[in-house]
Design an enzyme around this catalytic site. Sequence first.
Site, PDB file in Angstrom:
ATOM      1  N   CYS A  38      10.513  -5.173  13.120  1.00  0.00           N
ATOM      2  CA  CYS A  38      11.460  -4.237  13.740  1.00  0.00           C
ATOM      3  C   CYS A  38      12.099  -4.949  14.931  1.00  0.00           C
ATOM      4  O   CYS A  38      12.014  -6.175  15.032  1.00  0.00           O
ATOM      5  CB  CYS A  38      10.779  -2.925  14.141  1.00  0.00           C
ATOM      6  SG  CYS A  38       9.454  -3.100  15.364  1.00  0.00           S
TER       7      CYS A  38
ATOM      8  N   ARG B 155       7.583   0.552  15.684  1.00  0.00           N
ATOM      9  CA  ARG B 155       7.578   0.784  14.235  1.00  0.00           C
ATOM     10  C   ARG B 155       6.796  -0.252  13.436  1.00  0.00           C
ATOM     11  O   ARG B 155       5.906   0.119  12.652  1.00  0.00           O
ATOM     12  CB  ARG B 155       9.028   0.851  13.712  1.00  0.00           C
ATOM     13  CG  ARG B 155       9.793   2.044  14.232  1.00  0.00           C
ATOM     14  CD  ARG B 155      11.278   1.892  13.999  1.00  0.00           C
ATOM     15  NE  ARG B 155      11.846   0.786  14.789  1.00  0.00           N
ATOM     16  CZ  ARG B 155      13.085   0.334  14.680  1.00  0.00           C
ATOM     17  NH1 ARG B 155      13.892   0.860  13.795  1.00  0.00           N
ATOM     18  NH2 ARG B 155      13.517  -0.646  15.456  1.00  0.00           N
TER      19      ARG B 155
ATOM     20  N   ASP C 100      14.418   4.805  15.257  1.00  0.00           N
ATOM     21  CA  ASP C 100      13.850   4.014  16.345  1.00  0.00           C
ATOM     22  C   ASP C 100      13.245   4.943  17.386  1.00  0.00           C
ATOM     23  O   ASP C 100      13.971   5.614  18.123  1.00  0.00           O
ATOM     24  CB  ASP C 100      14.963   3.164  16.969  1.00  0.00           C
ATOM     25  CG  ASP C 100      14.409   2.148  17.929  1.00  0.00           C
ATOM     26  OD1 ASP C 100      13.252   2.307  18.374  1.00  0.00           O
ATOM     27  OD2 ASP C 100      15.131   1.182  18.249  1.00  0.00           O
TER      28      ASP C 100
HETATM   29  P1  4NP Z   1      10.626  -1.018  17.863  1.00  0.00           P
HETATM   30  O1  4NP Z   1      11.255  -0.131  19.020  1.00  0.00           O
HETATM   31  O2  4NP Z   1      11.766  -1.933  17.383  1.00  0.00           O
HETATM   32  O3  4NP Z   1      10.229  -0.041  16.838  1.00  0.00           O
HETATM   33  O4  4NP Z   1       9.483  -1.797  18.449  1.00  0.00           O
HETATM   34  C1  4NP Z   1      11.941  -0.646  20.110  1.00  0.00           C
HETATM   35  C2  4NP Z   1      11.263  -1.219  21.151  1.00  0.00           C
HETATM   36  C3  4NP Z   1      11.945  -1.676  22.253  1.00  0.00           C
HETATM   37  C4  4NP Z   1      13.325  -1.568  22.305  1.00  0.00           C
HETATM   38  C5  4NP Z   1      14.010  -0.990  21.256  1.00  0.00           C
HETATM   39  C6  4NP Z   1      13.326  -0.533  20.154  1.00  0.00           C
HETATM   40  N1  4NP Z   1      14.029  -2.007  23.436  1.00  0.00           N
HETATM   41  O5  4NP Z   1      15.257  -1.782  23.527  1.00  0.00           O
HETATM   42  O6  4NP Z   1      13.411  -2.624  24.347  1.00  0.00           O
END
Ligand code: 4NP
Length: 151
Positions: free
Chosen positions: A8, A14, A118
């Site tokens: 991800c 995720r 997300d």
């Molecule tokens: P992930 O969620 O891709 O599911 O781990 C996110 C974690 C951090 C960020 C965006 C999505 N961020 O913008 O830092």
Amino acid sequence: MDSILFVCLGNICRSPLAHGVAEHIVNTEKLGLFIDSAGTSDWHKGESPCQHSIEIADQYHVDISQQRSRPVSKEDISLFKYVVAMDRQNKADLEAFGFEQVYLIGDFGNYQGEDVPDPYFFDGFEGFDKVYTMISLCVEDFMQRVKNGSL
Ligand code: 4NP
């Protein structure tokens, strides 16, 4: 040994859930598969999964608390047989990085190509259960296809 990498953006919300669910299946069914996860960004490198992901996984007796975020690397391209993205942006980013065949998790478990929402921008814990349900159904279906060689 065949291997699967779940990816991800941050590798804190995720893909750690997909990693944990897949590892749980590998352990309970004693499958010879290596499971890992990574992020298309290095923004959270070295961090534990987000607290809400740890908590929802825990409710389903899946422990993801020992995982640490890492960015994808060029070595992953030759190392992993299967690479699975959580949303279409992740898939596009992985392809631009050099991965050749990238699966979309939402193409499994009757989700018709949906992106995993997300949860980083969710307001608190609400919504994490839905994300967990989607990821677990899709990962179970994906693993079934890996096992019976129908991918
Ligand atoms: P992930 O969620 O891709 O599911 O781990 C996110 C974690 C951090 C960020 C965006 C999505 N961020 O913008 O830092």
